[in-house]
Motif scaffolding. Sequence first.
Motif, short mmCIF file in Angstrom:
data_model
loop_
_atom_site.label_atom_id
_atom_site.label_comp_id
_atom_site.label_asym_id
_atom_site.label_seq_id
_atom_site.Cartn_x
_atom_site.Cartn_y
_atom_site.Cartn_z
N TYR A 184 9.85 -3.73 -3.97
CA TYR A 184 9.96 -3.09 -5.27
C TYR A 184 9.84 -4.12 -6.39
O TYR A 184 9.18 -3.88 -7.40
CB TYR A 184 11.31 -2.36 -5.36
N ALA A 185 10.47 -5.29 -6.20
CA ALA A 185 10.38 -6.34 -7.20
C ALA A 185 8.94 -6.84 -7.34
O ALA A 185 8.43 -7.04 -8.45
CB ALA A 185 11.32 -7.49 -6.83
N ARG A 186 8.28 -7.05 -6.20
CA ARG A 186 6.88 -7.52 -6.25
C ARG A 186 5.97 -6.46 -6.88
O ARG A 186 5.03 -6.79 -7.60
CB ARG A 186 6.40 -7.87 -4.84
N PHE A 187 6.26 -5.21 -6.61
CA PHE A 187 5.48 -4.12 -7.21
C PHE A 187 5.57 -4.19 -8.74
O PHE A 187 4.57 -4.07 -9.45
CB PHE A 187 6.01 -2.78 -6.70
N HIS A 188 6.79 -4.42 -9.26
CA HIS A 188 6.96 -4.46 -10.71
C HIS A 188 6.45 -5.76 -11.32
O HIS A 188 6.29 -5.85 -12.54
CB HIS A 188 8.43 -4.24 -11.07
N LEU A 189 6.21 -6.75 -10.50
CA LEU A 189 5.55 -7.97 -10.97
C LEU A 189 4.03 -7.84 -10.89
O LEU A 189 3.31 -8.80 -11.14
CB LEU A 189 6.01 -9.17 -10.12
N ASP A 190 3.56 -6.64 -10.51
CA ASP A 190 2.12 -6.37 -10.33
C ASP A 190 1.51 -7.20 -9.21
O ASP A 190 0.30 -7.43 -9.19
CB ASP A 190 1.35 -6.61 -11.64
N GLU A 191 2.34 -7.65 -8.28
CA GLU A 191 1.85 -8.36 -7.10
C GLU A 191 1.61 -7.32 -6.00
O GLU A 191 2.35 -7.22 -5.02
CB GLU A 191 2.87 -9.41 -6.67
N HIS A 192 0.58 -6.53 -6.20
CA HIS A 192 0.36 -5.36 -5.36
C HIS A 192 0.10 -5.68 -3.90
O HIS A 192 0.63 -5.02 -3.00
CB HIS A 192 -0.78 -4.52 -5.94
N LEU A 193 -0.72 -6.69 -3.65
CA LEU A 193 -1.03 -7.04 -2.26
C LEU A 193 0.22 -7.53 -1.53
O LEU A 193 0.44 -7.18 -0.35
CB LEU A 193 -2.13 -8.11 -2.21
N GLU A 194 1.05 -8.31 -2.23
CA GLU A 194 2.29 -8.80 -1.61
C GLU A 194 3.25 -7.64 -1.36
O GLU A 194 3.93 -7.61 -0.33
CB GLU A 194 2.94 -9.86 -2.51
N LYS A 222 2.21 -5.80 1.74
CA LYS A 222 2.59 -6.53 2.96
C LYS A 222 4.05 -6.28 3.32
O LYS A 222 4.39 -6.11 4.49
CB LYS A 222 2.36 -8.04 2.76
N VAL A 223 4.91 -6.24 2.29
CA VAL A 223 6.34 -5.99 2.53
C VAL A 223 6.55 -4.59 3.08
O VAL A 223 7.27 -4.38 4.06
CB VAL A 223 7.14 -6.18 1.23
N TYR A 224 5.90 -3.59 2.47
CA TYR A 224 6.07 -2.21 2.94
C TYR A 224 5.50 -2.03 4.34
O TYR A 224 6.06 -1.28 5.15
CB TYR A 224 5.42 -1.24 1.95
N ASP A 225 4.41 -2.73 4.63
CA ASP A 225 3.85 -2.66 5.99
C ASP A 225 4.82 -3.26 7.01
O ASP A 225 4.92 -2.77 8.14
CB ASP A 225 2.50 -3.39 6.05
N LYS A 226 5.53 -4.31 6.61
CA LYS A 226 6.51 -4.89 7.53
C LYS A 226 7.64 -3.91 7.80
O LYS A 226 8.12 -3.78 8.93
CB LYS A 226 7.08 -6.19 6.94
N ILE A 227 8.09 -3.19 6.75
CA ILE A 227 9.12 -2.17 6.94
C ILE A 227 8.63 -1.11 7.92
O ILE A 227 9.36 -0.69 8.82
CB ILE A 227 9.49 -1.52 5.59
N LEU A 228 7.38 -0.71 7.76
CA LEU A 228 6.82 0.33 8.62
C LEU A 228 6.58 -0.17 10.04
O LEU A 228 6.57 0.62 10.99
CB LEU A 228 5.53 0.88 8.01
N ASP A 229 6.42 -1.48 10.21
CA ASP A 229 6.37 -2.05 11.57
C ASP A 229 7.73 -1.91 12.25
O ASP A 229 7.81 -1.70 13.46
CB ASP A 229 5.98 -3.54 11.50
N ILE A 230 8.79 -2.02 11.44
CA ILE A 230 10.15 -1.86 11.98
C ILE A 230 10.47 -0.40 12.21
O ILE A 230 11.05 -0.02 13.22
CB ILE A 230 11.17 -2.48 10.99
N ASP A 231 10.09 0.46 11.23
CA ASP A 231 10.38 1.90 11.32
C ASP A 231 9.21 2.66 10.70
O ASP A 231 9.13 2.81 9.49
CB ASP A 231 11.69 2.22 10.59
#
Length: 375
Positions: A78-88, A91-100
């Motif tokens: 969420y923090a990276r999203f608000h920093l407009d670091e969309h690709l990063e 990657k974070v959300y994909d890692k969450i989805l790898d877990i669940d």
Amino acid sequence: MKKPFQRKPKEVEAMPETMPEPKKEERSLVDSDYNRKKLFKKGVNLMADEKLDEAVEAFEQALRIEPDSVETLMKLGYARFHLDEHLEALKVYDKILDIDVTNPEAWNLKGLVHYEQKNYAKALNAVEKATESDPTYGMAWYNKACYLSLLNQVPESLEALKRSIEIDVKNARKSVKDKDFINVRIEEGFKRIVEVVVLESIRQGYHSIGAIVWTTFLDRVDAEGALNKLLEKGLIVKNEKRDGLSKIPIYDLAADVAEKIGKEKKGLFGITRKRLPTPIKNLKEISHAIQAVKEAIEEEDVEKTIEVFDEFIEPKKSGAHMIEQFFDEHREIRLWKIRLKDRGVIYLTENKEKMLSMFDDVEATITKKLRNQIS
């Protein structure tokens, strides 16, 4: 670090009073968890102060301690999203989805990233995964309606928007000024949503056209059109009120409608005084459901726990009231239900204390609310 299956020296086995190592390890684990929570809280506070770069650093430090903490990863994304670091952020959300892979919040937030990138097809694909994982996730349905509108899939957009409003009526008011719905505003179905917004404003105690326009942010023409439709349908009644030498029209709910959906009236100094059909009954129903779910959790009865969870989730039961009064807890229960279906008694056993603690907190809040209602 102690290796698994490593035999302890016989001297230590023979002299349990001289075994300090497990205690040190236990303290180490506690200290580690304490540090993670401290860093997580620091990151949340930095986000609140809009110090997003520092928040990212705090969350990443916390993840060095517990790399698979979904809670921390969610905040980092969420923090990276608000920093407009969309690709990063992706990657974070994909890692969450790898877990669940069934985490609806991660899918919804991933959709928002694609939306910001104006990749509406990908955004739609992600948010559909969110609604599949949790059919009661009102915000995901709302976002789905936005993406469908932007892709000019008008009938599907209206259906998704109606579903989001069924879950949370506040989405109706939000939608009337949302530019994402520019493609569907001329549709009859969207005009009915405007009627819902006006009806809700009247229910809250705003009876003049000026007050309705002010509270809903609707254009006066749209508000008047909705009022005429509601009058035709018999959902509201029109009276007149003297204002100096002139009279102004006043709108109120029809008697049978007021009885069904309740009203809010304004008291002195403009303070809204709510008068709902059965507010105490709603709280007591949630309280009774808490007793039932705590019993099911204590017994580690997965099927019964899932069944009682529906009492807190389903809009036709206590779901709407939970969203209004206990939004975060409502979301947590939804996630617990999904994970219980996937992992069963193992997940229930692992999270038993956490679940009981949360329901204890909700119960304490309800007890306080009931006392206030009665007084």
